[in-house]
Design a protein around this motif. Structure first.
Motif, short mmCIF file in Angstrom:
data_model
loop_
_atom_site.label_atom_id
_atom_site.label_comp_id
_atom_site.label_asym_id
_atom_site.label_seq_id
_atom_site.Cartn_x
_atom_site.Cartn_y
_atom_site.Cartn_z
N VAL A 69 9.10 -14.25 -6.51
CA VAL A 69 8.20 -12.97 -7.02
C VAL A 69 6.78 -14.13 -7.77
CG1 VAL A 69 8.49 -11.27 -8.78
CG2 VAL A 69 9.88 -10.88 -7.27
N GLY A 70 7.68 -15.13 -8.16
CA GLY A 70 7.29 -15.98 -9.38
C GLY A 70 5.23 -16.62 -8.41
N GLN A 71 6.03 -16.44 -7.37
CA GLN A 71 4.66 -17.67 -6.72
C GLN A 71 3.48 -15.99 -5.99
OE1 GLN A 71 4.99 -19.72 -8.00
NE2 GLN A 71 5.58 -21.56 -6.08
N ALA A 72 4.06 -14.92 -5.81
CA ALA A 72 3.59 -13.77 -5.38
C ALA A 72 2.67 -12.91 -6.58
CB ALA A 72 4.71 -13.10 -4.76
N ARG A 73 3.57 -13.86 -8.15
CA ARG A 73 2.52 -13.10 -9.16
C ARG A 73 1.23 -13.79 -9.13
NH1 ARG A 73 3.75 -8.05 -9.63
NH2 ARG A 73 5.12 -7.62 -10.05
N ASP A 86 10.64 -6.40 2.12
CA ASP A 86 10.26 -4.83 1.56
C ASP A 86 10.95 -5.27 0.22
OD1 ASP A 86 9.74 -2.40 2.77
OD2 ASP A 86 11.74 -1.72 2.11
N ARG A 87 11.91 -5.76 -0.09
CA ARG A 87 12.55 -6.06 -1.68
C ARG A 87 11.54 -7.01 -2.78
NH1 ARG A 87 17.30 -8.33 -3.99
NH2 ARG A 87 17.52 -10.08 -2.73
N LEU A 88 10.87 -7.85 -1.54
CA LEU A 88 9.86 -8.92 -3.02
C LEU A 88 8.40 -7.64 -2.95
CD1 LEU A 88 8.69 -10.66 -3.76
CD2 LEU A 88 7.95 -11.64 -1.32
N LEU A 89 7.91 -6.64 -1.27
CA LEU A 89 7.27 -6.11 -1.86
C LEU A 89 7.23 -5.13 -3.08
CD1 LEU A 89 5.51 -5.44 1.21
CD2 LEU A 89 4.69 -7.09 -0.15
N ASP A 90 8.43 -4.16 -3.36
CA ASP A 90 9.31 -3.27 -3.69
C ASP A 90 8.76 -3.97 -5.60
OD1 ASP A 90 9.73 0.03 -3.77
OD2 ASP A 90 11.94 -0.99 -4.16
N ARG A 91 9.74 -4.86 -5.50
CA ARG A 91 10.13 -5.64 -6.80
C ARG A 91 7.87 -5.73 -7.83
NH1 ARG A 91 12.93 -8.82 -9.18
NH2 ARG A 91 11.72 -9.84 -10.05
N LEU A 92 7.10 -6.61 -6.10
CA LEU A 92 5.59 -6.99 -6.55
C LEU A 92 4.78 -5.53 -7.36
CD1 LEU A 92 5.00 -9.13 -4.41
CD2 LEU A 92 5.42 -9.67 -6.59
N GLY A 93 5.36 -4.40 -6.76
CA GLY A 93 4.60 -2.94 -6.34
C GLY A 93 3.35 -2.81 -5.62
N TRP A 94 3.35 -3.59 -4.61
CA TRP A 94 2.56 -3.82 -3.86
C TRP A 94 2.62 -2.52 -3.23
CZ3 TRP A 94 1.93 -10.03 -2.07
CH2 TRP A 94 1.03 -10.35 -3.41
N ALA A 95 1.97 -1.88 -3.38
CA ALA A 95 2.58 -0.06 -2.58
C ALA A 95 1.49 -0.49 -1.49
CB ALA A 95 2.04 0.74 -3.35
N VAL A 137 0.47 -2.31 0.86
CA VAL A 137 0.75 -3.44 1.52
C VAL A 137 2.25 -2.87 2.00
CG1 VAL A 137 -0.83 -5.17 1.75
CG2 VAL A 137 1.75 -5.19 0.53
N GLN A 138 2.94 -2.55 1.25
CA GLN A 138 4.46 -1.57 1.97
C GLN A 138 3.89 -1.27 2.69
OE1 GLN A 138 7.09 -0.40 -1.79
NE2 GLN A 138 8.48 -1.89 -0.25
N ASP A 139 3.05 -0.07 2.27
CA ASP A 139 3.64 1.51 3.26
C ASP A 139 2.66 1.22 4.67
OD1 ASP A 139 3.36 3.03 1.53
OD2 ASP A 139 1.72 4.01 1.05
N LEU A 140 1.64 -0.10 4.76
CA LEU A 140 1.35 -0.78 6.37
C LEU A 140 2.02 -0.87 6.81
CD1 LEU A 140 -2.19 -2.23 4.56
CD2 LEU A 140 -1.66 -0.71 6.60
N GLY A 141 3.16 -2.19 5.69
CA GLY A 141 4.53 -2.50 6.97
C GLY A 141 3.94 -3.64 7.63
N SER A 142 4.70 -3.22 9.15
CA SER A 142 4.55 -3.93 10.44
C SER A 142 3.32 -4.02 10.60
CB SER A 142 5.28 -4.37 11.28
OG SER A 142 6.10 -3.07 11.13
N LEU A 143 2.30 -3.07 10.76
CA LEU A 143 1.30 -3.03 11.05
C LEU A 143 0.46 -3.78 11.36
CD1 LEU A 143 0.15 1.04 10.24
CD2 LEU A 143 0.56 0.30 12.61
N ASP A 144 0.68 -4.32 9.35
CA ASP A 144 -0.92 -5.39 9.22
C ASP A 144 0.03 -6.88 9.59
OD1 ASP A 144 -1.71 -7.40 7.76
OD2 ASP A 144 -1.11 -6.61 5.88
N PRO A 145 -0.79 -7.65 10.54
CA PRO A 145 -0.30 -9.21 11.50
C PRO A 145 0.32 -9.44 9.99
CG PRO A 145 -2.34 -8.25 11.77
CD PRO A 145 -1.98 -7.20 10.88
N VAL A 146 -0.59 -9.87 8.94
CA VAL A 146 -0.07 -10.71 7.80
C VAL A 146 1.71 -10.28 7.96
CG1 VAL A 146 -0.96 -11.97 5.16
CG2 VAL A 146 -2.16 -11.10 7.12
#
Lengths: 213, 213
Positions: B154-158, B110-119, B121-130
């Protein structure tokens, strides 16, 4: 620390630790009496890697033993030692030398490495199991009739160069020698699924950005 | 084209094509007489994807059928259609909800997605199998005592964001609709091994650059 403490700190049962000792996956502790041995931080670290290889990576015991032998081989230079440890990990299918598309794929991989200027891995060529795995994956694309667009691959490979810089920087944040090689091996087994999950999530996010729902 | 021509052009035996037709993996051709049907380019393309899923991805027939049903569902918006197709692919282990490290991992993701601003997939949360697969991988790291350094991730995700841009650009180079979704599904099954091989080769090259042999 004693065996019981090693078990407590690692979360691995003493029976499993004894099994790993018998199989030569964990070096013996220092004997302090006829029935007792003393273990240290290096055992704790090694135990962590053995679990990563066997429980997460599902490597056969013999393969794990081979990987660890290279991790411990101080006679090797750093790149070769790292390479030898990583090369003994599983790499997916080998190229089918009988198939006509394998020759095409090998030529394409060569062209790609040339464009990238990756002279070290180009020189190694098919001595390197990772190179062979790349040829095999490319041959599958060609056989099924999917595009292997060189510009797409160059673009992705340039990004993987930056991924590798992060990987080696992380590795270097550990004390030298065995510990760094251990981290590199763990990074293949443990961080690859993480990286792929991040790629898929990034695709979802980018898709939502471009197309809405 | 007739069945024999479809077989010739695809390199798939007529027996296998008939099996795929029976299993509903390939839509029926257009009947031209009581015993003959006519196939077109879309059958050729679909056959390519079925082989990618079953022969390369080793998906069970039922799973492949589910993936293809989403690929064909024109009632869905583009992101949802893409998501539904990709979500029915296998995603590795599910998080163990009983384990204490799963809660920690979920918080870190959650902290990672927040930092990335991936809103999205963050909203989907654990509905998403990925998303669940990412939590499971992170929980494994934590359980084994490996670092999951947020700056590294964060570096790898960017970088994965840029990989995804290339992926979607490639997808967009195909005509709209089913063909694009087909490419996206194929890219998970066929291009992931390629991407991982490139990462490992990049590590070897970078290691040779930094440390010599």
């Amino acid at each position: 620390m004693r065996l019981s403490e090693l078990s407590k700190q690692s979360g691995v049962t003493t029976a499993t630790i004894k099994y790993y000792l018998r199989e030569g996956l964990l070096p013996p502790g220092e004997r302090v009496s006829a029935t007792q041995a003393e273990y240290d931080e290096s055992h704790l670290r090694r135990l962590r890697l053995v679990r990563a290889l066997i429980q997460v990576g599902r490597l056969p015991v013999a393969t794990a033993r081979e990987v660890l032998a290279h991790v411990d081989d101080e006679s090797l230079g750093r790149t070769i030692r790292l390479g030898a440890a990583l090369w003994s990990l599983p790499h997916g299918p080998e190229p089918d030398e009988e198939a006509p598309e394998t020759a095409v794929a090998r030529h394409e991989v060569d062209r790609l490495l040339d464009r990238l200027g990756w002279a070290f891995v180009q020189d190694l060529g098919s001595l390197d199991p990772v190179h062979r795995a790349l040829v095999a994956s490319m041959a599958t694309l060609i056989r099924l009739g999917y595009p292997c667009d060189i510009e797409y691959l160059v673009g992705q490979a340039r990004l993987m160069e930056q991924v590798a810089v992060h990987d080696l920087d992380m590795m270097e944040s550990y004390p030298a020698g065995a510990e760094q090689v251990e981290m590199a091996v763990a990074s293949v087994v443990l961080y690859e699924p993480l990286l792929l999950a991040l790629r898929r999530l990034a695709q979802e996010e980018e898709s939502a950005r471009r197309y809405g729902l």
